[in-house]
Scaffold this active site. Structure first.
Site, PDB file in Angstrom:
ATOM      1  N   ILE A 120       0.810  -1.221   0.000  1.00  0.00           N
ATOM      2  CA  ILE A 120       0.000   0.000   0.000  1.00  0.00           C
ATOM      3  C   ILE A 120       0.843   1.270   0.000  1.00  0.00           C
ATOM      4  O   ILE A 120       0.324   2.366  -0.198  1.00  0.00           O
ATOM      5  CB  ILE A 120      -0.964   0.015   1.205  1.00  0.00           C
ATOM      6  CG1 ILE A 120      -0.188  -0.029   2.528  1.00  0.00           C
ATOM      7  CG2 ILE A 120      -1.952  -1.140   1.127  1.00  0.00           C
ATOM      8  CD1 ILE A 120      -1.075   0.093   3.760  1.00  0.00           C
ATOM      9  N   ASP A 121       2.135   1.157   0.232  1.00  0.00           N
ATOM     10  CA  ASP A 121       3.046   2.304   0.244  1.00  0.00           C
ATOM     11  C   ASP A 121       3.675   2.453  -1.135  1.00  0.00           C
ATOM     12  O   ASP A 121       4.392   1.572  -1.610  1.00  0.00           O
ATOM     13  CB  ASP A 121       4.130   2.073   1.300  1.00  0.00           C
ATOM     14  CG  ASP A 121       5.133   3.225   1.384  1.00  0.00           C
ATOM     15  OD1 ASP A 121       4.948   4.233   0.663  1.00  0.00           O
ATOM     16  OD2 ASP A 121       6.095   3.108   2.154  1.00  0.00           O
ATOM     17  N   THR A 122       3.387   3.558  -1.808  1.00  0.00           N
ATOM     18  CA  THR A 122       3.912   3.774  -3.164  1.00  0.00           C
ATOM     19  C   THR A 122       5.175   4.635  -3.181  1.00  0.00           C
ATOM     20  O   THR A 122       5.642   5.024  -4.260  1.00  0.00           O
ATOM     21  CB  THR A 122       2.853   4.442  -4.062  1.00  0.00           C
ATOM     22  OG1 THR A 122       2.542   5.745  -3.536  1.00  0.00           O
ATOM     23  CG2 THR A 122       1.585   3.602  -4.129  1.00  0.00           C
ATOM     24  N   SER A 123       5.750   4.940  -2.034  1.00  0.00           N
ATOM     25  CA  SER A 123       6.927   5.818  -2.010  1.00  0.00           C
ATOM     26  C   SER A 123       8.114   5.217  -2.753  1.00  0.00           C
ATOM     27  O   SER A 123       9.031   5.947  -3.152  1.00  0.00           O
ATOM     28  CB  SER A 123       7.322   6.139  -0.560  1.00  0.00           C
ATOM     29  OG  SER A 123       7.715   4.964   0.132  1.00  0.00           O
TER      30      SER A 123
END
Length: 451
Positions: free
Chosen positions: A361-364
């Site tokens: 869920i983290d697109t960084s």
């Protein structure tokens, strides 16, 4: 076999039949989920009929699993596998419960399973593997796995359930020299650079996994293949890359569509591009030799033209030469970009970004991918899409690609492909975006099966 196990198997097989034969949808997760719900111990009751090879790691699991399966079948082994990459406990259970071994040739059947790193202990505690194949460990889905050493600890906890299993590991990855398990370790890696051409290198900035296990000092390299992989050594003590039992001794040709290389005096070719995919072939070669399969049989298995699910699948869309590549973390994306650097023809790129549980869920991570390198290619047009299209749109804009077609709705992707100005089109997609894309291509009749 107990009553609960029998009911669980029948339920899984019935749901599989409904999904595949009636609804024409793929997948093994739902049948497996139903089976586990009815009998949480079902895996313990089906292990006696086969040997298990677990393939795990951050990148390359699906292709490695597919190549190992081909190699073992070339050696006349009866093999089942999970080809769609459904690699969590439900999908693995569904694969094992709904698949059938067919041969009765005196050789023990083998299940070759891609297993999600966080699920290795769940699988190994139920079915003791005969072999673990470890591809690599890179930063990936921090929300699920944590940092790389946490991820590796999850894998090691699974290995400890099967102390007699062989561990076939990528020796070019320093992290695989760690761990207090007692299993026999067999290492593979690259030895394609001659000693007179060695350099004194350190890994690029922002590279994880470059510490010596003896004193946590930063490692030096004689050569680097990519990221933290290569021939490493400590400058503070005697720690160095372990002896390789299987090695790539030359890289002969790299193209976007195929790679030619040599492993232990055997000239080989795989019908998929990218230096990183040679590692996957190397691990499959090593497994084959451990099962006494002749190099010529392995060579024949590698040269099969069968497509790998979602991994550089080549599809013709109304005259467009479309290649689907999976991206999910910085290292994997950078290796895909490096593969595109070998593309001799003008091409368009469509990047589809989702951030569901299976994607992370983290697109960084997209900010650590080196999209700027694409300016040295013959890239002609860029498009972005997916549920997190705004994130990837901004990232590519900051990389210097200001003119982008944006497709928020993945139902528009087939039309988007048709509008691309070049014959060659690459689609780089995260996992769930790739599944959605394949559904659209299947509905339009360009491929068979959306999963």
């Amino acid at each position: 076999m107990g009553f609960k196990t029998t009911v669980a198997k029948l339920t899984a097989k019935s749901s599989y039949w409904l999904l595949h034969d009636i609804l024409k949808r793929g997948g093994t997760s739902l049948p497996g989920k139903l089976a586990v719900k009815i009998d949480p111990t079902i895996l313990k009751h089906i292990q006696q009929d086969f040997d298990l090879i677990v393939v795990t790691g951050t990148n390359g699991k699906t292709l490695t699993t597919a190549l190992i399966t081909r190699v073992l079948r070339a050696g006349d082994y009866d093999v089942i596998t999970n080809p769609s990459g459904s690699n969590m406990i439900q999908g693995i259970t569904g694969t094992l419960v709904t698949s059938k071994f067919k041969k009765n040739n005196g050789k023990r059947p083998i299940a070759v399973l891609e297993v999600d790193e966080a699920n290795v202990a769940l699988v190994a505690s139920a079915i003791q593997p005969k072999m673990f194949v470890l591809t690599n460990i890179f930063r990936d889905q921090l929300d699920r796995y944590g940092e790389i050493y946490t991820t590796y600890d999850k894998i090691v906890s699974g290995i400890k359930y099967a102390p007699d299993a062989k561990v076939l590991a990528n020796g070019d990855s320093p992290i695989f020299t760690r761990g207090d398990f007692k299993n026999p370790r067999i290492y593979f890696g690259f030895d394609h650079i001659q000693p007179q051409d060695y350099q004194s290198l350190t890994a690029p900035n922002n590279t994880d996994g470059i510490l010596s296990p003896t004193d946590n000092s930063v490692l030096n390299y004689d050569f680097i293949t990519y990221a933290n992989l290569g021939k490493y050594r400590s400058h503070t003590d005697h720690f160095a890359r372990p002896k390789l039992q299987y090695a790539v001794t030359s890289v002969d040709k790299l193209t976007p569509k195929y790679s030619e290389f040599t492993i232990d005096d055997t000239s080989l070719r795989i019908e998929i591009g990218g230096l990183y995919n040679i590692y996957n072939a190397l691990s499959a070669f090593a497994v084959g030799r451990e099962f006494n399969i002749a190099p010529e049989q392995i060579k024949s298995a590698f040269e099969s033209n069968a497509q790998i699910f979602g991994r550089q699948e080549a599809i013709n869309v109304d005259g467009k030469d479309v290649t689907i590549v999976l991206i999910k973390n910085p290292v994997g994306t950078n290796t895909v970009i490096d593969m595109m650097l070998t593309e001799p023809e003008p091409f368009s790129l469509m990047t589809l970004l989702n951030a569901n549980y299976a994607d992370g869920i983290d697109t960084s991570w997209i900010w650590d991918a080196e999209f700027e390198k694409l300016h040295t290619t013959k890239i002609t047009a860029v498009a972005t899409g997916g549920e997190r299209y705004k994130d990837i749109q901004v990232r590519l804009k900051m990389a210097g690609f200001k003119d982008q077609a944006v497709y928020q709705d993945l139902n528009q992707i087939v039309t988007a492909i048709q509008k691309m100005p070049t014959k060659k089109v690459y689609i780089a997609a995260t996992y769930t975006a790739m599944l959605q894309l394949r559904q659209q291509l299947s509905a339009a009749g360009y491929i068979k099966g959306g999963f």
